[in-house]
Design an enzyme around this catalytic site. Structure first.
Site, PDB file in Angstrom:
ATOM      1  N   GLU A   1       0.784  -1.359  -0.163  1.00 41.86           N
ATOM      2  CA  GLU A   1      -0.021  -0.083   0.100  1.00 41.86           C
ATOM      3  C   GLU A   1       0.737   1.163  -0.072  1.00 41.86           C
ATOM      4  O   GLU A   1       0.503   2.326   0.695  1.00 41.86           O
ATOM      5  CB  GLU A   1      -1.056   0.009   1.128  1.00 41.86           C
ATOM      6  CG  GLU A   1      -1.872  -1.045   1.243  1.00 41.86           C
ATOM      7  CD  GLU A   1      -2.953  -1.355   2.351  1.00 41.86           C
ATOM      8  OE1 GLU A   1      -2.980  -0.201   3.007  1.00 41.86           O
ATOM      9  OE2 GLU A   1      -3.537  -2.296   2.397  1.00 41.86           O
ATOM     10  N   GLU A  11      -5.690  -7.670  -1.049  1.00 45.40           N
ATOM     11  CA  GLU A  11      -6.546  -7.434   0.069  1.00 45.40           C
ATOM     12  C   GLU A  11      -7.844  -6.752  -0.323  1.00 45.40           C
ATOM     13  O   GLU A  11      -7.618  -5.939  -1.165  1.00 45.40           O
ATOM     14  CB  GLU A  11      -5.714  -6.572   1.021  1.00 45.40           C
ATOM     15  CG  GLU A  11      -4.608  -6.911   2.199  1.00 45.40           C
ATOM     16  CD  GLU A  11      -4.615  -6.005   2.954  1.00 45.40           C
ATOM     17  OE1 GLU A  11      -5.058  -5.196   3.553  1.00 45.40           O
ATOM     18  OE2 GLU A  11      -2.942  -5.960   3.309  1.00 45.40           O
TER      19      GLU A  11
END
Length: 381
Positions: free
Chosen positions: A193, A301
């Protein structure tokens, strides 16, 4: 036996055609040129498996679930649909500190044990690492300084500390062994991320060159330790809309095996429409990037916290992802000690029936569907 007989028909193709994708020395398939044959086979076979369906994964599935912890053989996913996930996610935060327990208050010895259990079932393990902030001593979410990455690269004031952290990390990977003492293969997803700025390695906390240097240094350090059982996953957030944006901090084809991204549905007006639009947009970019760079792709995710939508699995998630050649989709954890934090259903949860239907769709792959495929099987010359 759901879908299993059909999928087993392709087993011989997996075993005999993998050798066509490697050269005589077995190099050039994985980011690590010295990766074990089983690690290379895993990557080759996962690419082939995308033609048959998408594996479902769940973070910490065997460790704990909604209202329980450390119950042998238990899984919220299995409680609901009768099968384990095909992909098992794990977290290594605080391994760098030499602690016995992770940042989620679970024993690393238990994580090691359950990685082995998942591997023996024929499942796929993927690991993230929310490392503490090595400059400030805070958590991974401590973004109070934009000097952190600089401080741990060669010449930085925390470089030697970071080396000790990488040693702890590498020792854990080296400890992953099967009953014959051979390495267990896993997907490692470091510094994820990074397109957001909520971790100390994020977009606004370091330069592109620093991020790439961090990635390459980490991989090189682990390989020099003799860690050769990893596939490396590059995992962005969902802040990109073009290939150029997605690849802005891409460390290179020679150090990446898997491309992915993370995105979640959030509560709010039109949340379903916003999520599906974002997910579709990012998947379109990911597919193009994966094809251009010949990488396995995955939705690393996702989820909807608390799953307030009773048909989320078959009416939101699956219709959005089913047309893309992604390897797996992983939803986040069901926290044992926080009743409101869960991303997979449990018995009695309002989306449980819909999830069971999702599990039995022809192209969703759970543990039973892949157990006979021997994804780590050596090539048959």
């Amino acid at each position: 036996m759901k879908k299993k007989l059909t999928i087993l028909l392709i087993l011989s193709t997996f075993l005999f055609s993998s050798c066509q994708e490697r050269n005589k020395e077995g190099k050039g398939i994985t980011a690590d040129p010295q990766a074990t044959p089983e690690t290379q086979n895993l990557l080759v076979n996962l690419k082939k498996l995308t033609a048959k369906g998408i594996m479902f994964g769940h973070q910490d599935d065997l460790l704990y679930g909604h209202g329980w912890k450390y119950e042998k053989g238990r899984s919220d996913v299995k409680d609901v649909c009768g099968d384990y996930p095909a992909v098992y996610g794990w977290e290594l935060g605080h391994i760098e500190l030499g602690n016995e327990m992770s940042l989620d208050s679970v024993d690393f010895s238990k994580i090691r044990q359950l990685i082995k259990a998942a591997y023996e079932r024929g499942g796929v393990n993927t690991l993230s690492w929310h490392a503490n902030n090595p400059l400030t001593g805070g958590s991974a979410w401590d973004v109070s300084s934009n000097e952190v990455v600089k401080s741990i690269l060669p010449g930085g004031e925390k470089h030697e500390l970071f080396n000790t952290w990488l040693t702890q990390l590498g020792n854990f990977f080296l400890s992953l062994k099967d009953n014959n003492g051979k390495p267990i293969q896993v997907i490692f997803r470091p510094f994820h991320e990074h397109t957001g700025s909520w971790f100390w390695w994020g977009q606004k906390l370091c330069t592109t060159d620093q991020y790439v240097a961090l990635w390459k240094y980490t991989q090189s350090f682990l390989e020099k330790m003799g860690v050769h059982n990893l596939l490396y996953a590059y995992s962005a957030g969902s802040e990109f809309s073009t290939i150029a944006q997605y690849l802005e901090r891409y460390p290179g084809d020679d150090v990446v095996d898997v491309m992915g991204f993370d995105t979640y549905e959030r509560n709010g007006d039109d949340s379903r429409e916003i999520y599906m639009k974002t997910l579709s947009s990012c998947l379109n970019v990911l597919v193009k990037a994966g094809e251009a760079h010949n990488k396995l792709i995955a939705l690393t995710e996702t989820g909807f916290g608390g799953i307030p939508d009773s048909t989320w699995w078959t009416k939101t998630l699956w219709p959005t992802i089913e047309k893309y050649p992604i390897s797996y989709v992983l939803v986040w954890r069901n926290a044992w000690n926080m009743p409101g934090q869960y991303f997979a259903p449990f018995t009695g949860q309002q989306s449980a029936d819909d999830f069971a239907e999702f599990c039995h769709l022809p192209r969703t792959l759970f543990q039973e569907d892949i157990s006979g495929l021997k994804l780590y099987q050596k090539d048959q010359e």
